[in-house]
Structure formats: C-alpha cells, structure tokens
Design a protein around this motif. Structure first.
Motif, PDB file in Angstrom:
ATOM      1  N   ALA A   8      20.208  39.715  41.133  1.00  0.00           N
ATOM      2  CA  ALA A   8      20.775  40.089  39.900  1.00  0.00           C
ATOM      3  C   ALA A   8      21.665  41.268  41.168  1.00  0.00           C
ATOM      4  N   VAL A   9      23.310  41.169  40.910  1.00  0.00           N
ATOM      5  CA  VAL A   9      23.508  42.011  42.153  1.00  0.00           C
ATOM      6  C   VAL A   9      24.734  42.969  41.499  1.00  0.00           C
ATOM      7  N   VAL A  10      25.012  43.851  41.234  1.00  0.00           N
ATOM      8  CA  VAL A  10      26.057  45.516  40.417  1.00  0.00           C
ATOM      9  C   VAL A  10      26.780  45.383  42.394  1.00  0.00           C
ATOM     10  N   VAL A  11      28.266  44.698  42.109  1.00  0.00           N
ATOM     11  CA  VAL A  11      28.846  44.588  42.892  1.00  0.00           C
ATOM     12  C   VAL A  11      30.591  46.144  43.308  1.00  0.00           C
ATOM     13  N   ASN A  12      29.611  46.809  43.098  1.00  0.00           N
ATOM     14  CA  ASN A  12      30.207  48.173  43.556  1.00  0.00           C
ATOM     15  C   ASN A  12      31.503  47.902  43.686  1.00  0.00           C
ATOM     16  N   TYR A  13      32.593  48.798  43.267  1.00  0.00           N
ATOM     17  CA  TYR A  13      34.041  49.048  44.606  1.00  0.00           C
ATOM     18  C   TYR A  13      34.701  50.370  43.851  1.00  0.00           C
ATOM     19  N   ALA A  14      35.482  50.420  44.735  1.00  0.00           N
ATOM     20  CA  ALA A  14      36.197  51.922  44.376  1.00  0.00           C
ATOM     21  C   ALA A  14      37.415  51.575  44.201  1.00  0.00           C
ATOM     22  N   SER A  15      37.975  50.789  44.160  1.00  0.00           N
ATOM     23  CA  SER A  15      39.124  50.384  43.603  1.00  0.00           C
ATOM     24  C   SER A  15      40.091  49.117  43.105  1.00  0.00           C
ATOM     25  N   SER A  16      39.582  48.156  44.450  1.00  0.00           N
ATOM     26  CA  SER A  16      39.576  46.474  44.097  1.00  0.00           C
ATOM     27  C   SER A  16      39.299  46.148  42.677  1.00  0.00           C
ATOM     28  N   LYS A  17      39.629  46.245  42.341  1.00  0.00           N
ATOM     29  CA  LYS A  17      38.260  45.560  40.560  1.00  0.00           C
ATOM     30  C   LYS A  17      38.986  43.667  40.679  1.00  0.00           C
ATOM     31  N   ALA A  18      40.020  43.871  40.899  1.00  0.00           N
ATOM     32  CA  ALA A  18      40.488  42.413  41.402  1.00  0.00           C
ATOM     33  C   ALA A  18      39.591  41.427  42.113  1.00  0.00           C
ATOM     34  N   GLY A  19      39.023  42.096  43.279  1.00  0.00           N
ATOM     35  CA  GLY A  19      38.391  41.571  44.598  1.00  0.00           C
ATOM     36  C   GLY A  19      37.073  41.166  44.022  1.00  0.00           C
ATOM     37  N   ALA A  20      35.859  42.670  42.716  1.00  0.00           N
ATOM     38  CA  ALA A  20      34.949  42.840  42.325  1.00  0.00           C
ATOM     39  C   ALA A  20      34.961  41.748  41.768  1.00  0.00           C
ATOM     40  N   GLU A  21      35.748  41.140  41.042  1.00  0.00           N
ATOM     41  CA  GLU A  21      35.601  40.464  39.470  1.00  0.00           C
ATOM     42  C   GLU A  21      35.463  39.281  40.140  1.00  0.00           C
ATOM     43  N   ALA A  22      36.453  38.805  41.679  1.00  0.00           N
ATOM     44  CA  ALA A  22      36.632  37.821  41.972  1.00  0.00           C
ATOM     45  C   ALA A  22      35.190  37.341  42.750  1.00  0.00           C
ATOM     46  N   VAL A  23      34.182  38.067  43.062  1.00  0.00           N
ATOM     47  CA  VAL A  23      33.405  38.519  43.826  1.00  0.00           C
ATOM     48  C   VAL A  23      31.856  38.147  42.431  1.00  0.00           C
ATOM     49  N   VAL A  24      32.073  38.903  41.522  1.00  0.00           N
ATOM     50  CA  VAL A  24      31.321  38.006  40.708  1.00  0.00           C
ATOM     51  C   VAL A  24      31.261  36.614  39.760  1.00  0.00           C
ATOM     52  N   ASN A  25      32.633  36.107  40.051  1.00  0.00           N
ATOM     53  CA  ASN A  25      33.035  35.018  39.728  1.00  0.00           C
ATOM     54  C   ASN A  25      31.946  33.819  40.480  1.00  0.00           C
ATOM     55  N   ARG A  26      32.581  34.061  41.473  1.00  0.00           N
ATOM     56  CA  ARG A  26      31.422  33.598  42.288  1.00  0.00           C
ATOM     57  C   ARG A  26      30.382  33.306  42.269  1.00  0.00           C
ATOM     58  N   ILE A  27      29.646  34.479  42.492  1.00  0.00           N
ATOM     59  CA  ILE A  27      28.394  34.703  42.549  1.00  0.00           C
ATOM     60  C   ILE A  27      28.216  33.182  40.387  1.00  0.00           C
ATOM     61  N   ARG A  28      28.238  34.162  40.427  1.00  0.00           N
ATOM     62  CA  ARG A  28      28.229  33.257  38.272  1.00  0.00           C
ATOM     63  C   ARG A  28      28.412  31.776  38.810  1.00  0.00           C
ATOM     64  N   LYS A  29      29.621  31.291  39.094  1.00  0.00           N
ATOM     65  CA  LYS A  29      30.020  29.590  38.927  1.00  0.00           C
ATOM     66  C   LYS A  29      28.153  29.299  40.126  1.00  0.00           C
ATOM     67  N   ALA A  30      27.384  30.038  40.571  1.00  0.00           N
ATOM     68  CA  ALA A  30      26.824  29.486  41.493  1.00  0.00           C
ATOM     69  C   ALA A  30      25.534  29.770  41.053  1.00  0.00           C
ATOM     70  N   ASP A  31      25.594  29.885  39.394  1.00  0.00           N
ATOM     71  CA  ASP A  31      24.408  29.908  38.947  1.00  0.00           C
ATOM     72  C   ASP A  31      23.519  31.725  38.932  1.00  0.00           C
ATOM     73  N   GLY A  32      24.234  33.091  39.293  1.00  0.00           N
ATOM     74  CA  GLY A  32      23.779  33.546  39.939  1.00  0.00           C
ATOM     75  C   GLY A  32      24.167  35.474  38.989  1.00  0.00           C
ATOM     76  N   LYS A  33      23.108  36.356  38.320  1.00  0.00           N
ATOM     77  CA  LYS A  33      24.032  37.580  37.783  1.00  0.00           C
ATOM     78  C   LYS A  33      24.627  38.027  38.589  1.00  0.00           C
ATOM     79  N   ALA A  34      25.310  38.547  38.143  1.00  0.00           N
ATOM     80  CA  ALA A  34      26.634  39.907  39.141  1.00  0.00           C
ATOM     81  C   ALA A  34      26.587  40.841  37.324  1.00  0.00           C
ATOM     82  N   LEU A  35      27.569  42.321  38.061  1.00  0.00           N
ATOM     83  CA  LEU A  35      28.301  42.827  36.597  1.00  0.00           C
ATOM     84  C   LEU A  35      28.682  44.064  37.847  1.00  0.00           C
ATOM     85  N   ALA A  36      30.597  44.095  38.016  1.00  0.00           N
ATOM     86  CA  ALA A  36      31.146  44.943  38.935  1.00  0.00           C
ATOM     87  C   ALA A  36      31.063  45.796  38.343  1.00  0.00           C
ATOM     88  N   VAL A  37      30.823  47.082  38.924  1.00  0.00           N
ATOM     89  CA  VAL A  37      31.112  47.478  38.299  1.00  0.00           C
ATOM     90  C   VAL A  37      31.463  48.899  39.513  1.00  0.00           C
TER      91      VAL A  37
END
Length: 89
Positions: free
Chosen positions: A33-62
């Motif tokens: 399960a992955v926490v995708v940390n970002y400093a300023s690029s919320k959109a980029g982090a959410e895109a990574v989270v979405n790709r992980i979830r589409k592959a049946d993974g668990k992810a959260l952007a913080v």
C-alpha cells in the motif's frame, strides 16, 4: 511481478512525478500500500494514485514538506490512519 511486499506500507516521498512516481508504482506492483507524498503537485500525485488504483493497488496522496517536522508527523499520522500499523516519531 511477485507480491513480495503484500501487507506492507510504503511512503514514497517526492512521488508526484519522475523517479519518485515510478518508485511508488513499482512498490504498489510489488503489493505494498503506497502513500504518494508530494510537496506542491497535487494533480501529479493524484494521477499516480489513480494509476496505482487502476492496477488494483492501494494508494493515497498526502501533501507534506519533508523538511518540516510537523509535516512529517502529519504524513505518518495520515499513513497510519489510512493503512494502520504502528509508527514512531
């Protein structure tokens, strides 16, 4: 890819783009399960989270600036809230 990290939680800092994003996606593919940390690029982090979830993974952007102690504490508190487990500071 084998699920060697199944049941584990990973915090990937700077994971909203580039190498950090690739590492986050690789960790998820290995079962973490992955926490995708970002400093300023919320959109980029959410895109990574979405790709992980589409592959049946668990992810959260913080969002957190890892150079600030309070942000790091919040990062791990949100990680624990989302995925459980114990954390220490």
């Amino acid at each position: 890819m084998s699920k060697k990290l199944q049941g584990q939680v990973a915090v990937a800092t700077g994971a909203s783009k580039g190498i950090g994003a690739a590492i986050a996606e690789h960790l998820a593919a290995a079962g973490a399960a992955v926490v995708v940390n970002y400093a300023s690029s919320k959109a980029g982090a959410e895109a990574v989270v979405n790709r992980i979830r589409k592959a049946d993974g668990k992810a959260l952007a913080v969002q957190a600036d890892v150079s600030k102690l309070e942000d790091v504490r919040r990062l791990f508190a949100e990680t624990k809230k989302a995925f459980g487990g114990s954390t220490s500071s």
